[in-house]
Design an enzyme around this catalytic site. Structure first.
Site, PDB file in Angstrom:
ATOM      1  N   SER A  33      33.118  45.041  41.796  1.00 30.93           N
ATOM      2  CA  SER A  33      33.366  46.479  41.679  1.00 30.93           C
ATOM      3  C   SER A  33      33.788  46.812  40.257  1.00 30.93           C
ATOM      4  O   SER A  33      34.455  46.001  39.589  1.00 30.93           O
ATOM      5  CB  SER A  33      34.496  46.847  42.644  1.00 30.93           C
ATOM      6  N   TYR A  92      43.358  45.065  46.216  1.00 26.85           N
ATOM      7  CA  TYR A  92      41.909  45.055  46.484  1.00 26.85           C
ATOM      8  C   TYR A  92      41.140  44.654  45.220  1.00 26.85           C
ATOM      9  O   TYR A  92      40.295  43.756  45.242  1.00 26.85           O
ATOM     10  CB  TYR A  92      41.444  46.441  46.967  1.00 26.85           C
ATOM     11  N   LYS A 140      38.716  41.198  44.052  1.00 28.73           N
ATOM     12  CA  LYS A 140      37.373  41.179  43.445  1.00 28.73           C
ATOM     13  C   LYS A 140      37.391  40.382  42.133  1.00 28.73           C
ATOM     14  O   LYS A 140      36.495  39.562  41.872  1.00 28.73           O
ATOM     15  CB  LYS A 140      36.888  42.609  43.203  1.00 28.73           C
TER      16      LYS A 140
END
Ligand code: UD1
Length: 338
Positions: A125, A149, A153
């Protein structure tokens, strides 16, 4: 023809990628446990693809289940979508995010590595860039995620990088998505968030269809042309085609790579509201609210490396993203379970 394993296969981006892989002539084996998606997706895929999806219901954190399904199917490459993705929630339950997103990655990679299936596409992302130092973002821009989060990643990218360094048979395609929106042009598959949407486009769609009264615009005092946040929205079908190009590249040429998947164009929150109102013919009432913690003012990609390496570029504009999101939302006002 090559067979691609999709984890998180009935999710939003994966379901569109599944169709794009079929369209390009690949076979697909999908895995999901429906914790955040609907089994209805499989029926819609069958209808759109004119073939029966090969599907295994399993949790990718369950090593026995992952090994068993790999014993049943010959796989040439993997696209690993399965992950939790709500930024706000990740700050409340960080351990659940680390366990799920990294645990799932370990389990899948260990099972693949034991079988020497080393072509791996990872859903990363633009969130790994954190606060951009300068725009557009290039793949060598400084990284530094600001949420649990985002750190799952970033850590995922680093773990996979270590794996590729250690094992000449392992090759990664790390795909850094900008803001995926829109739906398949048929209006039969699309984004179906559970509960109140966190992201802009699904929220706007639900306002347009009458499920929610008004959009909260999180801040209009940013240093952007109209003061609202600017993002690089990318049509999910363009993104899906980017995955196909990445799989093809892994099959054709040795070596790992990391690429941005974006359009290179930024649109503000108010641009999206205006485009969605035009596409839907509905008013989108909104109110200006304080900034949302953790948001950046502006973020868009330099998509040049993806074009150079993959021969891929996004072709669909904001009007088409909104038109397709609206077709999906208006035909399925309550998502898949209507
Ligand atoms: C968010 C995540 C990102 C994740 C991506 C998944 C954050 C900080 N980032 O990106 O890590 O990969 O979703 O798609 O959460 N907005 C409103 N009102 C709303 C919703 C959004 O004004 O109700 C604004 C936001 O302030 C932002 C823009 O719309 O300026 C886009 O927001 P959103 O769709 O949530 O995406 P990101 O925050 O860019």
């Amino acid at each position: 023809m090559a067979t691609v394993l999709l984890t998180g296969a009935t999710g939003y981006i994966a379901s569109h990628t599944w169709l794009a892989l079929w369209a390009a002539g690949f076979d697909v084996v999908g895995v999901d446990d429906f914790r955040n998606s609907s089994p209805q997706v499989l029926e819609r895929l069958a209808e759109l693809g004119g073939r029966t999806p090969v599907f295994e219901r399993a949790d990718v954190g369950d090593a026995a289940a992952v090994n068993a399904l790999l014993d049943r199917h010959r796989i040439d490459a993997t696209v690993h979508f399965a992950a939790l993705k709500a930024v706000g929630e990740s700050a409340e339950v960080p351990l659940a995010y680390y366990r799920n997103n990294l645990g799932g990655l370990f389990t899948v990679c260990e099972a693949l590595r034991a079988r020497r299936i080393g072509r791996f596409v990872f859903s990363s992302s633009a969130t790994v860039y954190g606060e951009p130092e300068r725009l557009p973002l290039v793949e060598t821009s400084r990284v530094g995620a600001t949420s649990p989060y985002g750190r799952t990643k970033l850590m995922g990218e680093q773990i996979l990088g270590d794996l590729a360094t250690a094992d000449a048979g392992w090759q990664n395609a790390i795909l850094r998505y900008f803001n995926p929106v829109g739906a398949h042009a048929s209006g039969r598959i699309g984004e179906d968030p559970r509960g109140t949407p966190n992201n802009l486009m699904p929220y706007v769609s639900q306002v347009a269809v009458g499920r929610r009264a008004s959009l909260s615009v999180w801040g209009n005092d940013y240093d952007t042309p109209d003061g609202t946040g600017v993002r690089d929205y990318i049509h999910v079908c363009d993104l899906a085609e980017g995955h196909v190009a990445a799989v093809q590249r892994l099959l054709d040429a040795p070596g790992s790579f990391t690429v941005n998947l974006g359009t290179g164009r930024g649109h503000s929150v108010l641009d999206v509201v205006a485009a969605f109102a035009a596409a839907s013919g509905r008013a989108i009432p909104y109110e200006i609210r304080p900034r949302r913690p953790g948001d950046v003012a502006a973020c868009w990609a330099d998509p040049g490396l993806a074009e150079q390496l993959l021969g891929w570029r996004a072709t669909r504009d904001l009007a088409s993203m909104c038109a397709d999101a609206w077709r999906w939302q208006s035909h399925n006002p309550n998502g898949y379970d209507t």
